[in-house]
Design a protein around this motif. Structure first.
Motif, short mmCIF file in Angstrom:
data_model
loop_
_atom_site.label_atom_id
_atom_site.label_comp_id
_atom_site.label_asym_id
_atom_site.label_seq_id
_atom_site.Cartn_x
_atom_site.Cartn_y
_atom_site.Cartn_z
N LEU A 92 1.08 -1.58 -0.19
CA LEU A 92 -0.19 -0.35 -0.26
C LEU A 92 0.76 1.51 -0.21
CD1 LEU A 92 -3.00 -0.58 2.41
CD2 LEU A 92 -2.36 -1.61 0.07
N ARG A 93 0.30 2.06 -0.61
CA ARG A 93 1.11 3.70 -0.39
C ARG A 93 0.30 4.51 -0.49
NH1 ARG A 93 1.10 6.86 -5.23
NH2 ARG A 93 0.20 5.73 -6.37
N VAL A 94 0.49 5.83 0.73
CA VAL A 94 -0.59 6.50 0.62
C VAL A 94 0.15 8.04 -0.13
CG1 VAL A 94 -1.30 6.01 2.92
CG2 VAL A 94 0.77 7.23 2.80
N SER A 95 -0.92 8.29 -0.63
CA SER A 95 -0.90 10.02 -0.94
C SER A 95 -1.57 10.92 -0.93
CB SER A 95 -0.67 9.82 -2.58
OG SER A 95 -2.02 9.77 -2.53
N ASP A 142 12.04 3.50 7.53
CA ASP A 142 11.00 3.62 7.01
C ASP A 142 9.57 4.22 7.61
OD1 ASP A 142 10.21 1.15 7.87
OD2 ASP A 142 10.66 0.07 6.28
N THR A 143 8.30 4.31 7.19
CA THR A 143 7.42 4.94 7.93
C THR A 143 6.36 4.26 7.68
OG1 THR A 143 8.14 7.03 8.06
CG2 THR A 143 6.24 6.98 8.58
N VAL A 144 5.64 3.30 8.58
CA VAL A 144 4.32 3.14 8.68
C VAL A 144 3.06 3.81 9.24
CG1 VAL A 144 3.07 1.02 9.39
CG2 VAL A 144 5.47 0.29 8.64
N TYR A 145 1.90 3.64 8.11
CA TYR A 145 1.26 4.78 8.85
C TYR A 145 0.05 3.74 9.06
CZ TYR A 145 3.58 8.10 6.23
OH TYR A 145 4.75 9.43 6.37
N ALA A 146 -1.12 3.91 9.46
CA ALA A 146 -1.82 2.97 10.35
C ALA A 146 -2.80 4.12 10.07
CB ALA A 146 -1.76 3.12 11.30
N VAL A 147 -3.66 3.57 8.76
CA VAL A 147 -4.77 4.03 7.82
C VAL A 147 -6.27 3.61 7.97
CG1 VAL A 147 -5.37 5.70 5.75
CG2 VAL A 147 -2.88 5.38 6.74
N GLU A 148 -7.26 5.10 9.05
CA GLU A 148 -7.93 4.08 8.41
C GLU A 148 -9.56 4.16 7.69
OE1 GLU A 148 -10.48 5.04 12.04
OE2 GLU A 148 -12.11 4.62 11.20
N SER A 149 -10.42 3.00 6.53
CA SER A 149 -11.10 3.34 5.83
C SER A 149 -11.81 2.69 5.67
CB SER A 149 -9.55 3.48 4.67
OG SER A 149 -10.52 3.89 3.31
N LEU A 166 9.08 4.58 2.55
CA LEU A 166 10.91 4.43 2.83
C LEU A 166 10.52 6.34 3.42
CD1 LEU A 166 12.42 3.36 -0.12
CD2 LEU A 166 12.76 2.48 2.20
N GLY A 167 11.47 6.06 3.80
CA GLY A 167 11.60 7.65 4.73
C GLY A 167 11.33 8.03 5.82
N PRO A 168 11.09 9.51 6.27
CA PRO A 168 10.44 9.63 7.66
C PRO A 168 9.25 10.27 7.01
CG PRO A 168 11.88 11.60 6.26
CD PRO A 168 12.21 10.41 5.49
N PRO A 169 8.80 10.39 8.07
CA PRO A 169 6.96 10.68 7.88
C PRO A 169 6.57 11.80 7.06
CG PRO A 169 7.33 9.89 10.56
CD PRO A 169 8.92 10.64 9.40
N LEU A 170 5.41 11.41 6.07
CA LEU A 170 5.33 12.72 5.22
C LEU A 170 3.76 13.05 5.88
CD1 LEU A 170 6.15 11.83 1.38
CD2 LEU A 170 7.61 13.27 3.32
#
Ligand code: ATP
Length: 370
Positions: free
Chosen positions: A294-297, A321-328, A338-342
């Protein structure tokens, strides 16, 4: 080809109970000569008991253990441990402190060979420790001691080597170094080996094949890649990695299987094996999504790529890397970047499925990680 030192190991239908409590429930395992198999499973699932049955330290209630062409455990047959030609390495790799390296290595040999023998020299040579033959264990580093313990296990030329949580006493850095060394040594030695671990990284790095054990049975055996990319059940998917599940509907089966999900239509290279009904058009299925799929934008009204809208509920930054928990749509899905949080908690985002093997399962999916 099966050499003197490498033998096929076959375990069939092995059961074992302690005080009426079933610990092994019909275990089947086939280990190719010269290969390494990792028994991977949660605490208490019966891994050590299986190893002990193979070693002959524990009789089985039922079932068969065959090494090479010799039945070691079976109906009316029980070969005692010392006659099995099975080498054992336990957690602490303990050496005898009062014996020098050569005598430690000679310990399991017939009395006449214990002080000096070509088998001691050969085993020390194999682990690159021949120059240390006269040293006492307390003058060696932890890694060197483990090499000596391995030499001791292989000196009697066992046909199978069994290792029980061999790296659990080491700190994280040492663990990685030693497991790489042992991995190379096991291949060099060409001895059939079976080792027990509850650490997925270790199982994948060391095992030519991985046998996933749960509640006294082997639920899947395969290469590390097969286990990760094509887990046989939702439970296996979650045990060997981060796994979330979304609902999908099979929208096509020919020429290829496709599933319609909140991220659009996705190709299904091979459906889960635990439920054949998942492959009929119209069937509702659980679709495995791993964070790396998954990718977030940022929300973008002009974005035509299939996506699902969501809100960031947690952000975990671990350096690389950064892992986002996304509610959908009522579910929480993890997405790795990859990389720091955006993005920050509360940010609206779009979630895209950007590849990775799609695996579907019939029925409701339950995994150890939820
Ligand atoms: P861990 O990763 O924690 O070492 P494991 O998968 O190796 O676990 P086993 O040591 O095989 O698990 O134990 C499986 C179950 O059998 C446990 O519930 C344990 O308490 C039980 N058990 C093991 N040996 C005996 C014994 N000799 N007597 C009674 N129960 C036992």
């Amino acid at each position: 080809m099966e050499t003197e030192q490498s033998a096929r190991v076959e375990v069939a239908g092995v059961t074992k109970s302690f005080s009426g409590e079933a610990v092994l429930r019909g275990v089947n395992l086939d280990v190719e000569p010269g290969s390494t198999v990792a028994l991977l499973g949660p605490s208490g699932c019966g891994k050590t008991t299986l190893l002990r049955v193979i070693a002959g330290l524990e009789p089985a209630d039922d079932g068969v253990v065959v090494v090479g062409d010799r039945v070691l455990t079976g109906p009316g047959v029980f070969v005692p441990p010392e006659e099995r030609r099975v080498g054992l390495v336990f957690q602490d790799w303990a050496l005898f402190p009062h014996l020098n390296v050569a005598r430690n290595v000679g310990f399991g040999l017939p009395r006449s060979e214990r002080r000096s023998s070509p088998r001691i020299d050969e085993a020390l040579h194999l682990v690159g420790m021949e120059e240390f033959a006269d040293r006492m264990p307390d003058t060696l580093s932890g890694g060197q001691q483990q090499r000596v313990a391995l030499a001791r296990a292989v000196a009697p030329r066992p046909r199978v080597l069994l290792l029980d949580e061999p790296f659990s006493n080491l700190d994280a850095t040492m663990r990685v170094r030693v497991r790489n060394e042992i991995h190379e040594l096991l291949h060099l030695l060409g001895i059939t080996s079976i080792f027990v671990t509850h650490d997925q990284d270790e199982a994948f790095v060391l095992g030519d094949r991985v046998a996933v054990v749960n509640a006294g049975a082997i639920v899947q055996t395969g290469s590390p890649e097969e286990i990760y990319e094509r887990p046989s059940t939702p439970w296996v998917a979650g045990f060997v990695g981060a796994a979330d599940f979304v609902t999908g509907q099979i929208s096509s089966t020919a020429p290829a299987i496709e599933v319609t999900t909140m991220f659009g239509r996705l190709p299904v290279p091979s459906p889960g094996t635990d439920d054949a009904t998942g492959t009929a058009v119209g069937s509702m299925v659980s679709v495995l999504v791993r964070p790396e799929h998954l990718r977030v934008s940022v929300p973008d009204a002009t974005d035509n790529a299939p996506h699902a809208p969501g809100v960031v509920r947690a952000v975990e930054y671990v350096g690389r890397d950064t892992v986002y928990a996304v509610e959908s749509a009522g579910a929480v899905l993890r997405a790795r970047a990859l990389g720091p949080p955006l993005f920050a908690v509360g940010d609206p985002v779009l979630i895209h499925h950007h590849g990775g093997p799609v695996r579907v399962f019939g029925g409701s999916a339950e995994s150890p990680t939820g």
